[in-house]
Design a protein around this motif. Structure first.
Motif, short mmCIF file in Angstrom:
data_model
loop_
_atom_site.label_atom_id
_atom_site.label_comp_id
_atom_site.label_asym_id
_atom_site.label_seq_id
_atom_site.Cartn_x
_atom_site.Cartn_y
_atom_site.Cartn_z
N ASP A 1 -15.70 -7.88 -3.31
CA ASP A 1 -17.06 -8.13 -2.59
C ASP A 1 -17.48 -6.64 -3.71
OD1 ASP A 1 -19.10 -10.26 -2.61
OD2 ASP A 1 -19.69 -9.05 -0.28
N GLY A 2 -17.37 -6.26 -4.42
CA GLY A 2 -17.47 -5.23 -4.62
C GLY A 2 -17.76 -3.31 -4.32
N THR A 3 -16.87 -3.52 -2.56
CA THR A 3 -16.58 -3.02 -2.08
C THR A 3 -15.30 -2.35 -2.17
OG1 THR A 3 -18.94 -3.50 -0.08
CG2 THR A 3 -16.67 -1.62 0.65
N THR A 4 -14.98 -1.20 -2.29
CA THR A 4 -13.14 -0.55 -2.02
C THR A 4 -12.99 0.20 -1.00
OG1 THR A 4 -13.71 0.45 -4.11
CG2 THR A 4 -11.54 1.34 -3.93
N ARG A 5 -11.92 -0.18 -0.44
CA ARG A 5 -11.59 0.33 0.81
C ARG A 5 -10.36 0.87 0.59
NH1 ARG A 5 -13.95 -4.36 1.31
NH2 ARG A 5 -15.55 -5.51 2.36
N PRO A 6 -10.44 1.65 1.63
CA PRO A 6 -8.93 2.51 1.46
C PRO A 6 -7.83 1.80 2.41
CG PRO A 6 -9.76 3.95 3.00
CD PRO A 6 -11.07 2.82 2.26
N VAL A 7 -6.34 1.63 1.97
CA VAL A 7 -5.38 1.30 3.41
C VAL A 7 -5.06 2.12 4.17
CG1 VAL A 7 -4.87 0.08 2.14
CG2 VAL A 7 -3.19 1.50 1.58
N PRO A 8 -4.33 2.00 5.55
CA PRO A 8 -3.86 3.61 5.76
C PRO A 8 -2.74 4.36 4.68
CG PRO A 8 -3.07 1.48 7.42
CD PRO A 8 -3.71 0.84 6.07
N ARG A 9 -2.29 5.01 5.24
CA ARG A 9 -2.03 6.31 4.67
C ARG A 9 -0.68 6.08 6.20
NH1 ARG A 9 -3.15 8.57 -0.39
NH2 ARG A 9 -1.48 9.08 -0.93
N PRO A 10 0.13 6.70 5.08
CA PRO A 10 0.81 6.38 4.35
C PRO A 10 1.57 4.96 3.79
CG PRO A 10 3.40 6.71 5.74
CD PRO A 10 1.33 7.42 5.96
N PHE A 11 1.33 4.21 2.85
CA PHE A 11 1.73 2.67 2.52
C PHE A 11 2.33 2.89 1.79
CE2 PHE A 11 0.17 -0.17 -0.16
CZ PHE A 11 0.35 -1.14 0.34
N PHE A 12 3.19 1.46 2.12
CA PHE A 12 4.64 1.16 1.12
C PHE A 12 4.56 -0.55 1.32
CE2 PHE A 12 6.44 5.17 4.48
CZ PHE A 12 6.68 6.26 3.26
N VAL A 13 5.01 -0.64 0.53
CA VAL A 13 5.65 -1.62 -0.14
C VAL A 13 6.36 -2.39 -0.83
CG1 VAL A 13 4.95 -4.50 -1.39
CG2 VAL A 13 3.29 -2.71 -1.60
N ILE A 14 7.66 -2.77 0.20
CA ILE A 14 9.24 -3.03 -0.27
C ILE A 14 9.37 -4.89 0.33
CG2 ILE A 14 10.73 -2.72 1.51
CD1 ILE A 14 10.20 -1.29 3.07
N ALA A 15 9.29 -5.14 -1.51
CA ALA A 15 8.96 -6.41 -1.44
C ALA A 15 10.96 -7.29 -2.29
CB ALA A 15 8.69 -6.87 -2.61
N THR A 16 11.35 -8.23 -1.69
CA THR A 16 12.98 -9.23 -1.72
C THR A 16 12.65 -9.09 -2.79
OG1 THR A 16 12.41 -10.45 -0.38
CG2 THR A 16 12.97 -8.01 0.64
N GLN A 17 13.28 -9.85 -3.53
CA GLN A 17 13.10 -11.21 -4.40
C GLN A 17 14.57 -11.73 -4.87
OE1 GLN A 17 11.74 -10.16 -8.56
NE2 GLN A 17 13.31 -8.58 -9.59
N ASN A 18 15.09 -12.80 -5.27
CA ASN A 18 15.65 -13.28 -5.80
C ASN A 18 16.17 -13.09 -7.40
OD1 ASN A 18 16.92 -14.48 -2.40
ND2 ASN A 18 15.51 -15.98 -3.28
N PRO A 19 17.73 -13.22 -8.30
CA PRO A 19 17.40 -13.02 -9.36
C PRO A 19 16.47 -14.07 -10.12
CG PRO A 19 19.52 -12.83 -8.26
CD PRO A 19 18.22 -13.25 -7.22
N ARG A 20 16.15 -14.41 -10.79
CA ARG A 20 14.94 -14.51 -11.62
C ARG A 20 15.18 -16.12 -12.01
NH1 ARG A 20 12.88 -11.85 -17.04
NH2 ARG A 20 12.40 -10.24 -15.62
N ASP A 21 16.83 -15.81 -12.02
CA ASP A 21 17.27 -17.49 -12.97
C ASP A 21 17.33 -18.12 -11.74
OD1 ASP A 21 19.18 -16.37 -11.34
OD2 ASP A 21 20.89 -16.50 -12.54
N PHE A 22 17.34 -17.96 -10.79
CA PHE A 22 16.86 -18.49 -9.47
C PHE A 22 15.89 -20.05 -9.49
CE2 PHE A 22 20.28 -17.07 -7.23
CZ PHE A 22 20.67 -17.82 -6.07
N GLN A 23 15.82 -21.36 -9.01
CA GLN A 23 14.59 -22.03 -8.96
C GLN A 23 13.95 -22.06 -7.77
OE1 GLN A 23 15.95 -26.24 -7.44
NE2 GLN A 23 17.20 -26.27 -10.08
N GLY A 24 12.33 -21.75 -8.72
CA GLY A 24 11.17 -21.57 -8.03
C GLY A 24 10.39 -20.42 -8.13
N THR A 25 11.26 -19.75 -8.95
CA THR A 25 10.96 -17.89 -8.60
C THR A 25 10.15 -18.44 -10.57
OG1 THR A 25 13.01 -17.93 -10.56
CG2 THR A 25 12.59 -17.77 -7.74
#
Length: 325
Positions: free
Chosen positions: A141-165
């Protein structure tokens, strides 16, 4: 006061924090101390981590164990095809009592956000992470808000040939400092896991061994680890070959070389050294550079493996002669 004692103090602090984290996470993810160390090198530079592997190898357990080891906030998002961008970043909601709109923060407003099976989210939803992963801000909505520091994204994913990915866009892959695979446990480790199996979730019971303030100091201090000019040149030479290689349609970006520099410093510090060696870079090329390149159509048809190609490229670049000290 000379810089040498200060640097040694930095190395000692990083080594202490990293060893405490490795020992804590090792209680949950057994037999994977090297992979745990690599993941923590990524996080100690405030990088984002992508865990890419088949189901059941401990990706989510590793992410939760790391999050529980840090005395800060963490939130988990289960990515699904119907997940909306505002479900991640937040949304403006109407307050009937005040008659005003207020911003309701999404799960990215935390220290550690676990994105479980991120490639099951639609491309539109995945793109919601682009700004916050790079700039540590959310614009709504036009406003920039900082996230807490430190900030980490830890993402998991299955191999791309799995269904529904859905394949992650190249621009988003480039924002992950590392991509790691845990692989299956060896036979002896798996037997011990079966013998000690308990329904109680140990990863939820882990006590924190550090906090966001200490991690922030470590992240800032890692920049003092010495890197010789020849190491800088070595990193750039490897990246340059990927940009010109006929089997690659996309090479390593400058963001990738900067990430390699920081992660190599952390890797050296966790080995109780105050300087980076060429072997540090070689050990990190796969996890740091591998997901940033893309095969050409012809290479894909030939069945070329990115991992093999990256290893061959690294071997083709002369290793600098330097002590690093």
């Amino acid at each position: 006061m000379s810089a040498e004692p200060y640097t040694r103090d930095v190395v000692g602090n990083v080594s202490t924090v990293s060893n405490a984290l490795i020992d804590n996470v090792d209680r949950v993810i057994r037999g994977k101390r090297h992979e745990i160390r690599m993941a923590l090198c990524c996080l100690l530079t405030e990088g984002h981590l992508l865990l890419d592997d088949v189901p059941g190898t401990g990706k989510t357990s590793l992410a939760k164990a790391i999050a529980n080891s840090i005395a800060g906030g963490w939130k988990r998002v289960q990515f699904t095809p119907d997940l909306l961008p505002t479900d991640i970043t937040g949304v403006m909601v109407y307050d009937q009592r005040s008659g005003l709109f207020a911003f309701r923060e999404g799960p990215v407003f935390t220290n550690v956000m676990i994105g479980d099976e991120i490639n099951r989210g639609s491309p539109k939803t995945q793109s919601a992470l682009l700004e916050v992963m790079e700039e540590r801000n959310v614009t709504a909505d036009g406003t920039t808000r900082p996230v807490p520091r430190p900030f980490f994204v830890i993402a998991t994913q299955n191999p791309r040939d799995f269904q529904g990915t859905f394949p992650l866009p190249d621009v988003q892959l480039d924002r992950f400092a590392m991509r790691l695979s845990l692989g299956y446990a060896d036979a002896d480790t798996e037997v011990s896991i079966l013998e000690s199996f308990d329904r109680a979730r140990v990863d939820d019971e882990l006590e924190p061994v550090t906090d966001p303030h200490e991690l922030d100091r470590v992240i800032d201090a890692i920049d003092s680890i010495t890197v010789a000019r020849s190491i800088h040149q070595y990193i750039v030479q490897v990246a340059t070959v990927t940009r010109r290689h006929p089997d690659l349609r996309l090479g390593v970006s400058t963001r990738g070389t900067l990430t390699m520099l920081r992660v190599a410093r952390a890797y050296a510090a966790t080995d109780d050294r105050d300087y980076v060696t060429p072997d540090d870079v070689k050990a990190l090329v796969g996890p740091v550079f591998g997901h940033r390149v893309a095969l050409s159509a012809e290479a894909e048809l030939r069945g070329t493996a990115v991992e093999t190609l990256i290893a061959d490229i690294t071997d083709s670049v002369p290793v600098p002669r330097t002590s690093g000290a």
